[in-house]
Design a protein around this motif. Structure first.
Motif, PDB file in Angstrom:
ATOM      1  N   TYR A   1      15.647  35.480  18.985  1.00 61.98           N
ATOM      2  CA  TYR A   1      16.300  34.180  19.152  1.00 61.98           C
ATOM      3  C   TYR A   1      15.268  33.159  19.626  1.00 61.98           C
ATOM      4  CZ  TYR A   1      20.106  31.378  21.310  1.00 61.98           C
ATOM      5  OH  TYR A   1      21.002  30.403  21.697  1.00 61.98           O
ATOM      6  N   PHE A   2      14.421  33.544  20.565  1.00 60.47           N
ATOM      7  CA  PHE A   2      13.358  32.660  21.056  1.00 60.47           C
ATOM      8  C   PHE A   2      12.316  32.376  19.981  1.00 60.47           C
ATOM      9  CE2 PHE A   2      13.976  34.259  25.650  1.00 60.47           C
ATOM     10  CZ  PHE A   2      14.925  33.274  25.890  1.00 60.47           C
ATOM     11  N   LEU A   3      12.114  33.340  19.107  1.00 66.31           N
ATOM     12  CA  LEU A   3      11.117  33.164  18.037  1.00 66.31           C
ATOM     13  C   LEU A   3      11.656  32.292  16.904  1.00 66.31           C
ATOM     14  CD1 LEU A   3       9.329  36.498  17.084  1.00 66.31           C
ATOM     15  CD2 LEU A   3       8.313  34.440  18.075  1.00 66.31           C
ATOM     16  N   GLY A   4      12.954  32.030  16.945  1.00 61.06           N
ATOM     17  CA  GLY A   4      13.552  31.264  15.861  1.00 61.06           C
ATOM     18  C   GLY A   4      13.968  32.151  14.693  1.00 61.06           C
ATOM     19  N   GLU A   5      14.005  33.461  14.918  1.00 59.28           N
ATOM     20  CA  GLU A   5      14.456  34.412  13.903  1.00 59.28           C
ATOM     21  C   GLU A   5      13.716  34.219  12.582  1.00 59.28           C
ATOM     22  OE1 GLU A   5      18.717  33.795  14.204  1.00 59.28           O
ATOM     23  OE2 GLU A   5      18.879  35.226  15.835  1.00 59.28           O
ATOM     24  N   ARG A   6      12.388  34.096  12.671  1.00 59.31           N
ATOM     25  CA  ARG A   6      11.549  33.945  11.482  1.00 59.31           C
ATOM     26  C   ARG A   6      10.182  34.535  11.795  1.00 59.31           C
ATOM     27  NH1 ARG A   6       8.061  29.749  12.871  1.00 59.31           N
ATOM     28  NH2 ARG A   6       8.548  29.380  15.042  1.00 59.31           N
ATOM     29  N   THR A   7       9.425  34.827  10.747  1.00 64.01           N
ATOM     30  CA  THR A   7       8.058  35.333  10.917  1.00 64.01           C
ATOM     31  C   THR A   7       7.143  34.158  11.210  1.00 64.01           C
ATOM     32  OG1 THR A   7       8.482  37.146   9.378  1.00 64.01           O
ATOM     33  CG2 THR A   7       6.172  36.551   9.766  1.00 64.01           C
ATOM     34  N   THR A   8       6.486  34.178  12.350  1.00 61.96           N
ATOM     35  CA  THR A   8       5.575  33.089  12.693  1.00 61.96           C
ATOM     36  C   THR A   8       4.229  33.317  12.002  1.00 61.96           C
ATOM     37  OG1 THR A   8       4.705  34.244  14.605  1.00 61.96           O
ATOM     38  CG2 THR A   8       6.659  32.867  14.962  1.00 61.96           C
ATOM     39  N   ALA A   9       3.399  32.289  11.998  1.00 61.97           N
ATOM     40  CA  ALA A   9       2.079  32.398  11.359  1.00 61.97           C
ATOM     41  C   ALA A   9       1.252  33.509  12.006  1.00 61.97           C
ATOM     42  CB  ALA A   9       1.349  31.059  11.450  1.00 61.97           C
TER      43      ALA A   9
ATOM     44  N   HIS B   1      18.332  47.259  21.231  1.00 59.64           N
ATOM     45  CA  HIS B   1      18.447  46.310  20.127  1.00 59.64           C
ATOM     46  C   HIS B   1      18.829  44.922  20.643  1.00 59.64           C
ATOM     47  CE1 HIS B   1      19.293  44.587  16.237  1.00 59.64           C
ATOM     48  NE2 HIS B   1      20.462  44.205  16.690  1.00 59.64           N
ATOM     49  N   GLY B   2      19.738  44.897  21.603  1.00 58.70           N
ATOM     50  CA  GLY B   2      20.151  43.616  22.172  1.00 58.70           C
ATOM     51  C   GLY B   2      18.989  42.871  22.804  1.00 58.70           C
ATOM     52  N   ARG B   3      18.133  43.598  23.504  1.00 54.84           N
ATOM     53  CA  ARG B   3      16.937  42.964  24.076  1.00 54.84           C
ATOM     54  C   ARG B   3      16.118  42.312  22.969  1.00 54.84           C
ATOM     55  NH1 ARG B   3      14.991  45.449  29.437  1.00 54.84           N
ATOM     56  NH2 ARG B   3      12.994  44.515  28.974  1.00 54.84           N
ATOM     57  N   GLY B   4      15.914  43.067  21.895  1.00 54.34           N
ATOM     58  CA  GLY B   4      15.154  42.528  20.776  1.00 54.34           C
ATOM     59  C   GLY B   4      15.792  41.268  20.205  1.00 54.34           C
ATOM     60  N   GLU B   5      17.122  41.273  20.092  1.00 54.70           N
ATOM     61  CA  GLU B   5      17.834  40.097  19.574  1.00 54.70           C
ATOM     62  C   GLU B   5      17.503  38.851  20.372  1.00 54.70           C
ATOM     63  OE1 GLU B   5      22.042  40.439  19.621  1.00 54.70           O
ATOM     64  OE2 GLU B   5      22.159  41.595  17.793  1.00 54.70           O
ATOM     65  N   ALA B   6      17.469  39.001  21.689  1.00 54.21           N
ATOM     66  CA  ALA B   6      17.213  37.838  22.544  1.00 54.21           C
ATOM     67  C   ALA B   6      15.813  37.288  22.295  1.00 54.21           C
ATOM     68  CB  ALA B   6      17.375  38.220  24.013  1.00 54.21           C
ATOM     69  N   PHE B   7      14.834  38.184  22.176  1.00 59.98           N
ATOM     70  CA  PHE B   7      13.471  37.727  21.918  1.00 59.98           C
ATOM     71  C   PHE B   7      13.368  37.079  20.533  1.00 59.98           C
ATOM     72  CE2 PHE B   7      12.678  41.014  25.169  1.00 59.98           C
ATOM     73  CZ  PHE B   7      11.966  40.246  26.075  1.00 59.98           C
TER      74      PHE B   7
END
Lengths: 243, 243
Positions: free
Chosen positions: B43-51, B35-41
């Motif tokens: 964070y890079f995505l901006g914690e939002r659904t991209t287009a 889960h922690g690994r996922g959190e880091a990624f």
């Protein structure tokens, strides 16, 4: 239990060790998640010490060697991953080793101190007080330890505590794989490298650096450059990954 | 226990919930690190659904809605984070919900199945067999479930199992925040988004997509493009972060 043919075998074995360390009362469950975050950043770094990280490690060593009262702050993850590396760095630098936890219980402090002592560290313990300007258990430390330090090495640190230490006028040397974290941005020197690679490099530099080299490293420190380089490494690897 | 003034409060509360889920026998300790690994990624995505993630989610819905025998494979983390979201997606898509674990015990399977049932899911259970070409407990699944599926949705999946499913000729829809993982690269469609954001988007698309839209999404699928876009989002955020 973990199949040796698994491509992430080493990473899974480390996770299993940390899971064991939870059972032994060393690592908090939240520490497991924090470790996972670090894994992801290390993956972007290529799981190796970059050139800029090595400069940061040598600069951190220069600060430790010229400090009046250096302290290495240790949490559960750091002890579980690198108790021996911490003891070696203490031997090379003469720094105080002090346990400071985010999820603090007297029992956990005692277990971590024992683990460090078993690895050869001379642990500074004794009664802690609420001395840092923070809510929560992060405020606890020892008057003659972290509170009096001029230089503090904080591996895997909580961002709030790092900022509080900097505001108190201390030189903070952070080891943090996330170059965007508040810890990374607030610290005096940020080592963007994995703990078990970073500690031996700092220890080696404590032993090797000449007085002249120390002076040059301290004078040329540019932490913004070190962070930018770490980010440049990560974006470079990411961009090339699908080619 | 976690101070509400902490800037990462939400993330810490989720970690605490997962730590609770370890105590309840739902999540494995290794799952916390994952889960922690996922959190880091994220964070890079901006914690939002991209287009591009939304396109991936709508394409995944198109595959689920046109499948002959769709299966949603659920592990401990997915159940702990999104049991209700899984039940909703099952309702919208008619897919089978089946529990498949990396760290497998009968007791954990039973607890996760109960959690899913409490959230309203109709769980396909019964005796599992070693049917996938893999060492380790990952090989276990059910003959009339995942083994017979033409389309499998695998949230937070082990890379080996994803590759095995693809080799067996199945359409694999992965939800994975790491666009470089073996799961992400092997899958037919990779949704690079956080699970609790991704599932409602897929569910909504299952309900909304017209037959024409489905056909267009299936025909225009380019997973390399979807992964490249996710990486471009991450490198963009990283590069701008220190400006």
């Amino acid at each position: 239990m973990i199949p040796p043919d698994h491509p992430r075998y080493r990473s899974l074995v480390t996770r299993e060790h940390l899971a064991e360390s939870v059972k032994n009362g060393i690592v908090s469950m939240e520490g497991l998640t924090a470790h996972g975050r670090g894994e992801a950043f290390d993956y972007f770094l290529g799981e190796r010490t970059t050139a800029s990280a090595l400069i940061a490690e040598r600069t951190a060593a220069a600060f430790l060697m010229t400090a009046r009262h250096p302290v290495i702050s240790v949490n559960g993850n750091a002890a579980a991953l690198a108790a021996r590396g911490i003891a070696d760095l203490q031997e090379a630098s003469g720094a105080i080793v002090e346990v400071n936890l985010f999820h603090r219980t007297e029992e956990r402090v005692r277990r971590i101190e024992n683990l460090l002592r078993d690895a050869g560290a001379d642990v500074f313990s004794g009664p802690a007080e609420r001395l840092l300007p923070l809510s929560h258990d992060r405020a606890w430390c020892r008057r003659e330890g972290m509170f009096s330090a001029d230089v503090v090495l904080v591996p895997l640190e909580d961002g709030d505590r790092c900022e509080a230490l900097v505001k108190m006028g201390k030189t903070v040397l952070a080891i943090d794989l996330n170059p965007l974290s508040r810890t990374a941005r607030a610290a005096t020197v940020t080592v963007v490298d994995e703990l078990t690679r970073a500690l031996p490099n700092i220890t080696r530099a404590c032993r090797d650096l000449t007085g002249e080299e120390r002076g040059r490293l301290l004078q040329s420190l540019d932490n913004h450059y070190l962070l930018s380089e770490a980010i440049r490494e990560m974006t470079g690897r990411l961009s090339r990954a699908l080619d």
